[in-house]
Design a protein around this motif. Structure first.
Motif, PDB file in Angstrom:
ATOM      1  N   ASP A 116       0.840  -1.190   0.000  1.00  0.00           N
ATOM      2  CA  ASP A 116       0.000   0.000   0.000  1.00  0.00           C
ATOM      3  C   ASP A 116       0.876   1.241   0.000  1.00  0.00           C
ATOM      4  O   ASP A 116       1.812   1.358   0.814  1.00  0.00           O
ATOM      5  CB  ASP A 116      -0.911   0.022   1.231  1.00  0.00           C
ATOM      6  N   GLN A 117       0.606   2.144  -0.916  1.00  0.00           N
ATOM      7  CA  GLN A 117       1.302   3.429  -0.962  1.00  0.00           C
ATOM      8  C   GLN A 117       0.258   4.507  -1.220  1.00  0.00           C
ATOM      9  O   GLN A 117      -0.292   4.610  -2.313  1.00  0.00           O
ATOM     10  CB  GLN A 117       2.382   3.447  -2.049  1.00  0.00           C
ATOM     11  N   GLY A 118      -0.021   5.291  -0.189  1.00  0.00           N
ATOM     12  CA  GLY A 118      -1.098   6.270  -0.294  1.00  0.00           C
ATOM     13  C   GLY A 118      -2.419   5.559  -0.500  1.00  0.00           C
ATOM     14  O   GLY A 118      -2.751   4.601   0.204  1.00  0.00           O
ATOM     15  N   ASN A 119      -3.165   6.019  -1.495  1.00  0.00           N
ATOM     16  CA  ASN A 119      -4.472   5.420  -1.783  1.00  0.00           C
ATOM     17  C   ASN A 119      -4.383   4.283  -2.798  1.00  0.00           C
ATOM     18  O   ASN A 119      -5.404   3.783  -3.262  1.00  0.00           O
ATOM     19  CB  ASN A 119      -5.425   6.498  -2.325  1.00  0.00           C
ATOM     20  N   VAL A 120      -3.161   3.899  -3.127  1.00  0.00           N
ATOM     21  CA  VAL A 120      -2.940   2.892  -4.175  1.00  0.00           C
ATOM     22  C   VAL A 120      -2.377   1.613  -3.564  1.00  0.00           C
ATOM     23  O   VAL A 120      -1.521   1.659  -2.672  1.00  0.00           O
ATOM     24  CB  VAL A 120      -1.981   3.428  -5.248  1.00  0.00           C
ATOM     25  N   THR A 121      -2.855   0.487  -4.059  1.00  0.00           N
ATOM     26  CA  THR A 121      -2.274  -0.808  -3.712  1.00  0.00           C
ATOM     27  C   THR A 121      -1.579  -1.356  -4.958  1.00  0.00           C
ATOM     28  O   THR A 121      -2.192  -1.458  -6.026  1.00  0.00           O
ATOM     29  CB  THR A 121      -3.338  -1.803  -3.231  1.00  0.00           C
ATOM     30  N   ILE A 122      -0.310  -1.686  -4.804  1.00  0.00           N
ATOM     31  CA  ILE A 122       0.483  -2.220  -5.907  1.00  0.00           C
ATOM     32  C   ILE A 122       0.726  -3.700  -5.629  1.00  0.00           C
ATOM     33  O   ILE A 122       1.312  -4.069  -4.608  1.00  0.00           O
ATOM     34  CB  ILE A 122       1.811  -1.465  -6.061  1.00  0.00           C
ATOM     35  N   LEU A 141      -8.269  -8.652  -4.810  1.00  0.00           N
ATOM     36  CA  LEU A 141      -7.965  -7.253  -4.559  1.00  0.00           C
ATOM     37  C   LEU A 141      -9.107  -6.581  -3.814  1.00  0.00           C
ATOM     38  O   LEU A 141     -10.270  -6.972  -3.939  1.00  0.00           O
ATOM     39  CB  LEU A 141      -7.730  -6.522  -5.886  1.00  0.00           C
ATOM     40  N   ASN A 142      -8.758  -5.550  -3.066  1.00  0.00           N
ATOM     41  CA  ASN A 142      -9.763  -4.715  -2.408  1.00  0.00           C
ATOM     42  C   ASN A 142     -10.289  -3.727  -3.455  1.00  0.00           C
ATOM     43  O   ASN A 142      -9.593  -2.780  -3.840  1.00  0.00           O
ATOM     44  CB  ASN A 142      -9.139  -3.971  -1.231  1.00  0.00           C
ATOM     45  N   LYS A 143     -11.495  -3.923  -3.899  1.00  0.00           N
ATOM     46  CA  LYS A 143     -12.044  -3.104  -4.985  1.00  0.00           C
ATOM     47  C   LYS A 143     -12.383  -1.695  -4.553  1.00  0.00           C
ATOM     48  O   LYS A 143     -12.732  -0.850  -5.383  1.00  0.00           O
ATOM     49  CB  LYS A 143     -13.270  -3.796  -5.575  1.00  0.00           C
ATOM     50  N   ASN A 144     -12.259  -1.395  -3.259  1.00  0.00           N
ATOM     51  CA  ASN A 144     -12.488  -0.037  -2.775  1.00  0.00           C
ATOM     52  C   ASN A 144     -11.229   0.827  -2.868  1.00  0.00           C
ATOM     53  O   ASN A 144     -11.295   2.031  -2.602  1.00  0.00           O
ATOM     54  CB  ASN A 144     -12.982  -0.068  -1.327  1.00  0.00           C
ATOM     55  N   GLY A 176     -11.047  -5.877 -10.299  1.00  0.00           N
ATOM     56  CA  GLY A 176     -10.854  -4.601  -9.612  1.00  0.00           C
ATOM     57  C   GLY A 176      -9.541  -3.934  -9.952  1.00  0.00           C
ATOM     58  O   GLY A 176      -9.046  -3.095  -9.188  1.00  0.00           O
ATOM     59  N   ILE A 177      -8.953  -4.279 -11.122  1.00  0.00           N
ATOM     60  CA  ILE A 177      -7.683  -3.693 -11.550  1.00  0.00           C
ATOM     61  C   ILE A 177      -7.948  -2.358 -12.244  1.00  0.00           C
ATOM     62  O   ILE A 177      -8.765  -2.276 -13.161  1.00  0.00           O
ATOM     63  CB  ILE A 177      -6.936  -4.632 -12.513  1.00  0.00           C
ATOM     64  N   ASP A 178      -7.246  -1.317 -11.808  1.00  0.00           N
ATOM     65  CA  ASP A 178      -7.336  -0.017 -12.477  1.00  0.00           C
ATOM     66  C   ASP A 178      -6.270   0.129 -13.556  1.00  0.00           C
ATOM     67  O   ASP A 178      -6.523   0.725 -14.604  1.00  0.00           O
ATOM     68  CB  ASP A 178      -7.196   1.113 -11.452  1.00  0.00           C
ATOM     69  N   TYR A 179      -5.090  -0.403 -13.275  1.00  0.00           N
ATOM     70  CA  TYR A 179      -3.994  -0.310 -14.241  1.00  0.00           C
ATOM     71  C   TYR A 179      -3.159  -1.582 -14.137  1.00  0.00           C
ATOM     72  O   TYR A 179      -2.643  -1.907 -13.071  1.00  0.00           O
ATOM     73  CB  TYR A 179      -3.118   0.918 -13.954  1.00  0.00           C
ATOM     74  N   GLU A 222      -0.293   9.272 -13.361  1.00  0.00           N
ATOM     75  CA  GLU A 222      -0.707  10.219 -12.325  1.00  0.00           C
ATOM     76  C   GLU A 222      -2.014   9.719 -11.729  1.00  0.00           C
ATOM     77  O   GLU A 222      -3.001   9.538 -12.448  1.00  0.00           O
ATOM     78  CB  GLU A 222      -0.856  11.625 -12.886  1.00  0.00           C
ATOM     79  N   VAL A 223      -1.967   9.493 -10.442  1.00  0.00           N
ATOM     80  CA  VAL A 223      -3.115   8.930  -9.747  1.00  0.00           C
ATOM     81  C   VAL A 223      -3.840  10.035  -9.000  1.00  0.00           C
ATOM     82  O   VAL A 223      -3.259  10.736  -8.169  1.00  0.00           O
ATOM     83  CB  VAL A 223      -2.677   7.834  -8.756  1.00  0.00           C
TER      84      VAL A 223
END
Length: 357
Positions: A116-122, A141-144, A176-179, A222-223
């Motif tokens: 977890d880094q900020g609001n992003v999970t890698i 993944l946590n879809k939230n 739940g993948i954004d990128y 950029e997130v």
């Protein structure tokens, strides 16, 4: 939050295909410098994380210089988190026990690992024969949260049963993948994964051969809340170009020279060029790929010339020619040789009759 997605740097690649030993060594150093330039750019733009999606190195055994270059860049930029997913070329290249892994270097293994880094999970995992059959199905993944997933391999619609580095896009939809940050394919490519996310190959950072022509670089991310925006950033030290030049209808070296100059006018002198002479030419056409290469070789960092023309032979042109050349052409055309053999013999023979062979 800003990130860089890169892959396939292939540091320590031999770079000896067509290059002199001096230029091969120079290109190896340029690959290292491209990596450090990228890290410097990340610092300048206040990037929070760099995603390295496999094949950072070209082989499992690497030089001390390459290892030191990478480790020093990581250690000297503690404000940047480096996420390093190993690929099929560089398994365990970086980790030989002589270095303590810096706290800002995050790695992955054969099972899913998340940071977890900020609001992003890698999240990432390294594909292998042992885990490929069920690895993607076990991704949870946590879809939230905003999710970035890292993988190295060939993405296809249905996967590949016999290839460890091939996996199915169907198994990643609806997760739940954004990128989806990918490595392994050496050209930039971005497409939609599903209604929520996209998948992207950043491509390699430097072209190493003429099968890797075009712009090379990395992807800037950029997130923001609810959105990940991406853009491709050209970044290679040198670009490779494959340039076809149709010389149909041209007769002299000077005509060919002018046509070639016209086609190459847009290419920077620092780049690497593969020139393809194409089209259909007459037997008397003055085409000489060695002459073209010699004439142009000082204009570019590297130049290769390949003659892919075919000879236009019209038997009627020689039907009533009473010269030695006419008799020679008629004999060759009437033979049982293949078309390719006839073409080669005619070219050599015409040159010899003209006193050039």
């Amino acid at each position: 939050m800003k990130l860089i997605h890169c892959a396939d740097l292939h540091l320590d690649s031999r770079m000896e295909s067509g290059l002199s030993s001096e230029k091969a060594q120079e290109r190896r150093l340029e690959l290292l410098r491209t990596f450090t330039r990228m890290v410097e750019q990340a610092e300048k733009e206040q990037v929070d994380a760099v995603l390295i999606c496999g094949d950072l190195f070209d082989a499992r055994t690497i030089s001390v210089r390459a290892r030191n270059c990478v480790m020093d860049a990581v250690r000297m930029h503690p404000q940047i988190i480096f996420y390093y997913l190993q690929g099929n070329h560089d398994l365990n290249s970086l980790f030989d026990g002589s270095w303590k892994i810096p706290s800002n270097l995050k790695t992955f293994g054969a099972d899913w690992t998340s940071y977890d880094q900020g609001n992003v999970t890698i999240t990432g995992a390294e594909l292998s024969e042992e885990n490929k059959d069920d690895l993607l199905k076990r991704l949870a993944l946590n879809k939230n949260r905003q999710n970035i997933v890292m993988l190295h391999g060939m993405l296809t619609e249905y996967g590949g049963k016999d290839q460890a580095d091939t996996f199915s896009v169907r198994d990643l939809r609806g997760k739940g993948i954004d990128y989806l940050a990918l490595g392994h394919i050496h050209s930039y490519r971005l497409e939609r994964l599903d209604d929520r996310g996209i998948w992207c190959y950043s491509g390699c950072m430097e072209g190493r051969g003429f099968d890797e022509c075009g712009e090379k670089g990395y992807v800037a991310l950029e997130v923001t809340k609810g959105k990940i925006a991406s853009s491709f950033v050209p970044f290679a030290e040198r670009r490779l170009h494959e340039v076809p030049v149709d010389i149909t209808g041209l007769m002299t070296q000077e005509e060919i020279r002018r046509k070639v100059l016209q086609e190459l006018a847009y290419i920077p002198k620092k780049d690497m060029v593969k020139l393809l002479l194409t089209g259909r030419v007459g037997l008397e056409t003055e085409r000489d790929s060695a002459w073209v290469r010699k004439w142009l070789e000082d204009e570019y960092y590297f130049l290769k010339v390949k003659d892919e023309t075919s000879v236009l032979i019209r038997p009627e042109d020689y039907q009533y020619d009473v010269s030695l050349k006419g008799e020679f052409v008629r004999l060759v055309l009437a033979s049982d040789l293949t078309d390719g053999e006839k073409e080669e013999i005619l070219q050599r023979g015409i040159r010899a009759l003209a006193g050039e062979g």
